[in-house]
Design a protein around this motif. Sequence first.
Motif, mmCIF file in Angstrom:
data_model
loop_
_atom_site.group_PDB
_atom_site.id
_atom_site.type_symbol
_atom_site.label_atom_id
_atom_site.label_comp_id
_atom_site.label_asym_id
_atom_site.label_seq_id
_atom_site.Cartn_x
_atom_site.Cartn_y
_atom_site.Cartn_z
ATOM 1 N N VAL A 170 0.839 -1.198 0.000
ATOM 2 C CA VAL A 170 0.000 0.000 0.000
ATOM 3 C C VAL A 170 0.874 1.248 0.000
ATOM 4 N N PHE A 171 1.880 1.273 0.840
ATOM 5 C CA PHE A 171 2.763 2.429 0.949
ATOM 6 C C PHE A 171 3.551 2.649 -0.340
ATOM 7 N N ALA A 172 3.899 1.556 -1.012
ATOM 8 C CA ALA A 172 4.716 1.648 -2.223
ATOM 9 C C ALA A 172 3.991 2.339 -3.372
ATOM 10 N N LYS A 173 2.679 2.479 -3.287
ATOM 11 C CA LYS A 173 1.944 3.163 -4.350
ATOM 12 C C LYS A 173 2.267 4.644 -4.406
ATOM 13 N N GLY A 174 2.798 5.200 -3.317
ATOM 14 C CA GLY A 174 3.279 6.574 -3.324
ATOM 15 C C GLY A 174 2.303 7.625 -2.860
ATOM 16 N N ASP A 175 1.085 7.232 -2.459
ATOM 17 C CA ASP A 175 0.109 8.236 -2.046
ATOM 18 C C ASP A 175 -0.206 8.159 -0.556
ATOM 19 N N VAL A 176 0.652 7.469 0.203
ATOM 20 C CA VAL A 176 0.510 7.374 1.657
ATOM 21 C C VAL A 176 1.685 8.099 2.294
ATOM 22 N N ALA A 177 1.406 8.964 3.264
ATOM 23 C CA ALA A 177 2.460 9.774 3.875
ATOM 24 C C ALA A 177 3.237 9.026 4.943
ATOM 25 N N GLN A 178 2.588 8.076 5.663
ATOM 26 C CA GLN A 178 3.257 7.411 6.781
ATOM 27 C C GLN A 178 2.713 5.998 6.996
ATOM 28 N N ILE A 179 3.576 5.139 7.505
ATOM 29 C CA ILE A 179 3.157 3.854 8.052
ATOM 30 C C ILE A 179 3.950 3.634 9.337
ATOM 31 N N VAL A 180 3.456 2.728 10.176
ATOM 32 C CA VAL A 180 4.182 2.344 11.387
ATOM 33 C C VAL A 180 4.704 0.932 11.159
ATOM 34 N N ALA A 181 6.032 0.778 11.167
ATOM 35 C CA ALA A 181 6.626 -0.513 10.823
ATOM 36 C C ALA A 181 8.061 -0.551 11.326
ATOM 37 N N VAL A 182 8.673 -1.730 11.275
ATOM 38 C CA VAL A 182 10.103 -1.814 11.562
ATOM 39 C C VAL A 182 10.846 -1.160 10.395
#
Length: 423
Positions: A261-273
């Motif tokens: 989802v994040f790799a699509k480029g339209d998400v500003a943040q995720i919480v992950a390692v």
Amino acid sequence: MKTRPFAGPFAGRLALAAAVVLAAASCSGPTDPTASGGPEKVTVWFMKDSVTDAFLARFRTGFEAEHPDIDLDIQIQEWDGIGEKVTAALASKDAPDVIEVGNTQVAQYAASGGVRDLTDKSGELKGSDWLPGLAEPGKVDGRQYGIPWYAANRVVIYHKDLFARAGVTAPPRTQAEWLAVTAKLDRGTTQGIYLPGQNWYTLSGFVWEAGGELAVQDGTAWKGALDTPQALAGMDFYRRLQALGKGPKDSDEAKPPQAEVFAKGDVAQIVAVPGGAKIVEEINPALKGKLGFFPVPGRTAEKPGAVFTGGSDLIVPEASTHPDAAYEVVKALAGEKWQTDMAKTMSYVPNHTSLAHVIQDDEGTAAMAAGAAQGRATPNSPQWAAVEATNPIKQYMTAVLTGTDPARAAATASASITRTLGS
């Protein structure tokens, strides 16, 4: 710890019957040095992909050079089915001498009586400097059975271009700033954050930061604690943050994989390692160099927020025939030399807070190390794995996010946790 998903990263309930059946077949124990007059053969179980082959080769060569009376028999184990295999080993008479286990597995294994108490070694190993999220799960009833080896915890991975377009010049340092910044980012086709509704390890950090607990011990009994005002405050913060994106309310970070989802480029943040950023860049190479990291914010700017610490501890079985040599292996692996080597090789957080400086040159790992100082682990009950198996916390989160009264949903989840921990 293989960088396994933090949703269900550790083995579940282990049946004694399985342990007995598997004991004879599962273990490859050390040979008796008295038979040949040669060095002691110390068998060490490491988990697959915890460290590289190159690191293991360096460690074996270096350790054996410093300990000519010890030969290492390093055996790599698969995560699948490891719980039953370790339980069988602990019940056998020819157990390996050192075993790597998930940090929240220690209480489960110690309850069998098959793990050596290493409390008297804590001083020599500088236990007062250990990361709390690794040290605490390794301690059961005040006794240290698991020696912290390495850690990994969540950070916020952000898209630098989207931050710049929104006029955000610096990452937030408090929860209030985080909400404000995320609201500013959540506009048009851009999601301020992608936060799935059942990311319960992230919720755990928010609960702890608010002063709450997932469960508490009352004498010898445990009971769920999601219905306290503090725990409810942590859930409320999660609800407010999750609403600033389009994350699903009824699934976790694996469904769909949040890296995709994040790799699509339209998400500003995720919480992950931090390693999640490498996966994102593999999926979308155009994002390489555009991703940044910051610790999960806390209530104040003085320190990052609480986070769940995943990782591995080292245990020595009671059935080890070479306990002194086994301890030398643990001492070396947990010491500054090999901790520094492993942290730089694997981008892990070292087991000692004083060693955080060795990974400061890597932005993602440095953010992870800063958060690790506020790291916590799941309740230290042998039955906690059974809670994760049914996971009423996930159901609770979805209920709140879809409109159920939070207090009522929390009471239901807490009652379920209490029943499981008391079973």
